[in-house]
Structures are given as structure tokens and as C-alpha cells.
Scaffold this active site. Structure first.
Site, PDB file in Angstrom:
ATOM      1  N   TYR A 134       1.076  -1.046   0.123  1.00 15.76           N
ATOM      2  CA  TYR A 134      -0.247  -0.119   0.307  1.00 15.76           C
ATOM      3  C   TYR A 134       0.797   1.157   0.176  1.00 15.76           C
ATOM      4  CZ  TYR A 134      -3.724   2.990   1.347  1.00 15.76           C
ATOM      5  OH  TYR A 134      -4.928   4.188   1.648  1.00 15.76           O
ATOM      6  N   LYS A 163      -1.621  -1.232  -4.072  1.00 20.96           N
ATOM      7  CA  LYS A 163      -2.381  -0.214  -4.060  1.00 20.96           C
ATOM      8  C   LYS A 163      -1.774   1.384  -4.077  1.00 20.96           C
ATOM      9  CE  LYS A 163      -6.462   2.670  -1.938  1.00 20.96           C
ATOM     10  NZ  LYS A 163      -7.344   2.977  -0.386  1.00 20.96           N
TER      11      LYS A 163
END
Length: 302
Positions: A134, A163
């Protein structure tokens, strides 16, 4: 496992006293799944993971896994400032039956790229679950995962996605270019989902998926069917709503929007509050643009 689709970072319902509201969480999960999302992600940034203790995190994961009951994959945020804590939370998520974990970079210290690599490597080595990196430099004091580091981490068998919330489309495209086919790059900036899909992103983890899940699913599903113009049009309807999330400290605007839409999940945990009254008309206009509410619905001050 191929990680794909619209996977909203589920805002955590709270009671008026700021205790977690698990019955409301189950109701909210049903609403999201029935709206067509492709996965559920609890304990993300918009889930207020930073405000929950370890027992509460376990309760949320357990409740989500049990209630989803294999309808869609359930991902859990297990990021922490230290590798040791992130490993412990990841093992807990695995015991509770999560299908994968998302791990944000450390957000207070400023680790080197080698330290970031070692952090994720050690977490991945301690679990059989898929691990999603992330990258969110704006939230993490500028800490980012360089493209080269993503490429190195993508060689680890169970590191299966990232992400990217940098908001830099070039950065996302470079990630897509350097990773293997089994690895999923997910867009974390809601306004760029359609553009990222065009370059090979496999989906998105959008905060607005809490508010307009059907519209988010439409962006992805139309794209997958080859309806590029329909996907683009859905993206443009969404964008004012995403921009309106800046009207308050996150995730205050998400919860305020849900209240205005008649789907209240309670307050944020202090000190985060909602949108200032004078800014509510802007949120209401964004909700109308996205088709979440209609012009004749209750006024923003209601």
C-alpha cells in the site's frame, strides 16, 4: 489468486459513543456486496484502523469474514509502524480467515527503500496469505514505495498486488510495466480509475466505494465488457464526489455523505468530526452528480 475489481475500504460503523457497531457493519457489508463490489477491505485508512485497538481489529475481521461467507474475498489492513506488529496483525488476520492482507508503509518513521523492502519481505514470509503493498505518500509523511522496490517485492511469491494512492498516474503505469502478470496493480486515487484500467490496472480500492458502490462497480464492469465510453462516463460522474471528500478530515466526509444519503453508519472516532455546516451544500451537489441522491431529497442541513 487474482486480485481484481472494486474493493472498497469499508468505513467502520460507530455507535454514538464511538464504540464499534458490528450489527451496522454487517448491514453495511450487505449493502456494498448487493451493489456489485468485487471484494471487501476492512481496516483500511478509511476504516480508521489507526484508531482501533488490536481486540477491536480482530472483532472487525472476524465479523466481516463470517458475514461475507465467501460471497466475495475479504481483505484486511494489517499495517503498523513496526514490522513486528504488522506480522502479529497479519497472523491474526490469517487465523480469522481473511483472504488477503493490505499493508501500508510505516507512516511515522521515514524508512529507506531497503528497509521498506525488508519490512514487506518479513511480513510475507510469516504468512501464507496474499500480501498487497500500500503506497500512500500523502498520508505517510512522504514515505513511498519506489517502483524499483515494488518490482523487487513482486518477485516474492505471495506478494500479489499494490494499491497505489500516489495520485501520480505515471507512477502507477510504471508499476504496471515492471511487475509480472500474476501481480495486480490497484488504483487508490478514485478520479483515475478509468485511466489506470486503460493501462492495465486490475481494479481499485476507492474510498467513494463506500458512498456510491454501484457507480464504482459500473466503471469497472463496463470497462471489462469493452464499453469504454460508458466506463468513462461513469468515471466523470464520480469525480465530483471524490473531490468532495476533501471537505473534511478523512474519513469524516465519507460518513457525512452516507448520512446525507440515508445510510448513516455513525460518527468517526475523535478527534475526526464531520463536514462544517457551510460546506454541506457542496457535498450534497456531489452526491446528486453521482446519482446517490436526487435533487428533491432532504436538504444538506437535515
Amino acid at each position: 489468486m487474482r486480485i481484481h475489481g472494486i474493493i472498497p475500504p469499508v468505513a467502520t460503523p460507530m455507535q454514538a459513543n464511538e464504540d464499534i457497531d458490528l450489527p451496522r457493519l454487517r448491514w453495511f457489508i450487505d449493502h456494498l456486496i448487493s451493489s456489485g463490489v468485487h471484494g471487501i477491505f476492512v481496516l483500511g485508512t478509511n476504516s480508521e484502523f489507526y484508531a482501533l485497538d488490536e481486540r477491536e481489529k480482530q472483532e472487525v475481521i472476524a465479523a466481516a469474514v463470517a458475514h461475507v461467507n465467501h460471497r466475495v474475498p475479504v481483505y484486511a489492513g494489517t499495517g503498523a509502524e513496526s514490522t513486528r506488529e504488522a506480522v502479529r496483525l497479519t497472523k491474526m488476520a490469517e487465523r480469522e480467515g481473511a483472504n488477503g492482507v493490505s499493508v501500508i508503509t510505516p507512516y511515522f518513521v521515514s524508512p529507506t527503500q531497503q528497509e521498506i523492502f525488508d519490512h514487506y519481505r518479513r511480513i510475507a514470509e510469516q504468512t501464507a496469505l496474499p500480501v498487497i503493498l500500500y503506497n500512500n505518500p500523502a498520508t505517510c509523511g512522504g514515505v513511498k514505495i519506489d517502483v524499483e522496490t515494488v518490482a523487487r517485492l513482486a518477485e516474492i511469491p505471495n506478494v500479489l498486488g499494490v494499491k497505489d494512492s500516489s495520485g501520480d498516474l505515471q507512477n502507477t503505469i510504471e508499476m504496471i510495466r515492471v511487475v509480472p502478470e500474476r501481480f495486480s496493480v490497484l488504483m487508490g486515487r478514485d478520479t483515475l480509475i478509468f485511466s489506470a484500467l486503460q493501462f492495465g490496472a486490475r481494479g481499485a480500492v476507492p474510498a467513494t466505494g463506500n458512498i456510491a458502490p454501484a457507480l464504482l462497480a459500473e466503471i469497472y464492469d463496463r470497462f471489462q465488457r469493452g464499453d469504454l465510453e460508458g466506463s468513462r462516463a461513469a468515471q466523470l460522474r464520480l469525480n465530483p464526489l471524490r473531490l468532495a471528500l476533501s471537505l473534511s478530515t478523512a474519513p469524516g466526509a465519507v460518513k457525512e455523505a452516507l448520512r446525507l444519503a440515508g445510510r448513516s453508519i455513525g460518527p468517526c472516532r475523535s478527534p475526526v468530526s464531520g463536514i462544517a455546516p457551510e460546506k454541506l451544500p457542496k457535498m450534497r451537489a456531489a452526491l446528486i452528480a453521482a446519482g446517490v441522491i436526487h435533487q428533491h431529497d432532504a436538504p444538506a442541513s437535515a
